[in-house]
Design a protein around this motif. Structure first.
Motif, PDB file in Angstrom:
ATOM      1  N   PHE A   6       4.641 137.707 -31.288  1.00 50.92           N
ATOM      2  CA  PHE A   6       4.234 136.287 -31.256  1.00 50.92           C
ATOM      3  C   PHE A   6       5.619 135.438 -31.333  1.00 50.92           C
ATOM      4  O   PHE A   6       5.524 134.120 -31.331  1.00 50.92           O
ATOM      5  CB  PHE A   6       3.455 135.868 -32.579  1.00 50.92           C
ATOM      6  CG  PHE A   6       1.922 136.203 -32.477  1.00 50.92           C
ATOM      7  CD1 PHE A   6       1.071 135.376 -31.530  1.00 50.92           C
ATOM      8  CD2 PHE A   6       1.428 137.376 -33.087  1.00 50.92           C
ATOM      9  CE1 PHE A   6      -0.195 135.741 -31.772  1.00 50.92           C
ATOM     10  CE2 PHE A   6       0.197 138.018 -33.011  1.00 50.92           C
ATOM     11  CZ  PHE A   6      -0.715 137.007 -32.273  1.00 50.92           C
ATOM     12  N   LEU A  13       3.035 131.042 -30.499  1.00 52.90           N
ATOM     13  CA  LEU A  13       1.695 131.339 -29.590  1.00 52.90           C
ATOM     14  C   LEU A  13       1.868 132.378 -28.562  1.00 52.90           C
ATOM     15  O   LEU A  13       2.753 132.136 -27.860  1.00 52.90           O
ATOM     16  CB  LEU A  13       1.251 129.736 -29.077  1.00 52.90           C
ATOM     17  CG  LEU A  13       0.816 129.080 -30.232  1.00 52.90           C
ATOM     18  CD1 LEU A  13       0.497 127.482 -29.857  1.00 52.90           C
ATOM     19  CD2 LEU A  13      -0.082 129.445 -31.220  1.00 52.90           C
ATOM     20  N   ASN A  33      -2.763 132.302 -32.024  1.00 53.42           N
ATOM     21  CA  ASN A  33      -1.784 132.874 -33.112  1.00 53.42           C
ATOM     22  C   ASN A  33      -2.150 134.050 -33.736  1.00 53.42           C
ATOM     23  O   ASN A  33      -3.347 134.219 -33.573  1.00 53.42           O
ATOM     24  CB  ASN A  33      -1.149 131.683 -33.996  1.00 53.42           C
ATOM     25  CG  ASN A  33      -2.413 131.044 -34.643  1.00 53.42           C
ATOM     26  OD1 ASN A  33      -3.654 131.606 -34.725  1.00 53.42           O
ATOM     27  ND2 ASN A  33      -2.161 130.005 -35.209  1.00 53.42           N
ATOM     28  N   TRP A  49      -6.183 128.940 -30.930  1.00 57.03           N
ATOM     29  CA  TRP A  49      -5.354 127.929 -31.606  1.00 57.03           C
ATOM     30  C   TRP A  49      -5.211 126.514 -30.654  1.00 57.03           C
ATOM     31  O   TRP A  49      -4.515 126.745 -29.727  1.00 57.03           O
ATOM     32  CB  TRP A  49      -3.850 128.095 -32.132  1.00 57.03           C
ATOM     33  CG  TRP A  49      -3.117 127.353 -32.902  1.00 57.03           C
ATOM     34  CD1 TRP A  49      -2.154 126.389 -32.502  1.00 57.03           C
ATOM     35  CD2 TRP A  49      -3.418 127.006 -34.083  1.00 57.03           C
ATOM     36  NE1 TRP A  49      -1.728 125.490 -33.408  1.00 57.03           N
ATOM     37  CE2 TRP A  49      -2.399 125.963 -34.462  1.00 57.03           C
ATOM     38  CE3 TRP A  49      -4.147 127.321 -35.137  1.00 57.03           C
ATOM     39  CZ2 TRP A  49      -2.390 125.383 -35.702  1.00 57.03           C
ATOM     40  CZ3 TRP A  49      -4.177 126.803 -36.426  1.00 57.03           C
ATOM     41  CH2 TRP A  49      -3.122 125.627 -36.661  1.00 57.03           C
TER      42      TRP A  49
END
Lengths: 125, 125
Positions: A6, A13, A33, A49
């Motif tokens: 990540f 994201l 995420n 997300w």
């Protein structure tokens, strides 16, 4: 358990591609995420997300068109995933099409290449 | 002619999903800017913007495994595209698999679910 990178993007994201597990059609692309991915694994329903609303988003929370997870794939760089899903209601796009990718690019602009499955004004009120 | 919203991300890039036009398999995800997309349309071969090398990237420029464009789709928000491609050499992944998504996430880690098509040390030297 989940080893996704990540850290490559500034916002933490990674893109998640939702793909129909039967037809192979790409339905949509959104972002996850670690929280969204964990929630997806826990519940068996696709979570993302939402960048615009800056919050965890259960796909289908308004429309009822949830995505039941059949498999989760990861790419060689561990910075992109695929949700293989059973799309409830047969439509992933808020504009009423089965896929968000309902248009092709042509020399003269966009051409619609998918069928409308529902009327958004009926579903979203 | 090309109406894609490149302004949503800080780096002016949008994700491009390469999908096998015959099987529907998702092969890889990379990023494009306006230059890469224009070059793709002009040449009929998939171009991306390499984030790591910060340069225009003709997929297959080293391996010869170019992607011949069959169609370009765009999503409802105009911030993601699909290249429907004929993958020359049958492999998109630099690790030798037909697809970069050759692993699934399981409770015990990653499980390989695709076949190796070539030996990377032979192709990249």
């Amino acid at each position: 358990m989940i080893e996704i990178n990540f850290s490559k993007s500034a916002d933490g994201l990674v893109p998640a591609i939702a793909q129909d597990y039967r037809t192979g059609d790409v339905l949509m692309l959104a972002y996850v995420n670690i929280e969204a991915l964990k929630k997806t694994v826990e519940t068996g329903k696709a979570h993302y997300w939402s960048r615009s609303r800056a919050k965890l988003w259960l796909k289908g929370e308004s429309s009822g068109h949830v995505q039941v997870i059949k498999d989760i794939l990861v790419d060689c760089d561990e910075d992109c995933i695929i949700y293989k899903v059973d799309q409830v209601g047969g439509a992933s796009c808020h504009k009423g099409y089965s896929t968000c990718f309902y248009r092709r690019i042509t020399e003269d602009g966009f051409e619609i290449v998918a069928e409308k499955v529902f009327d958004p004004s009926q579903v979203y009120g």
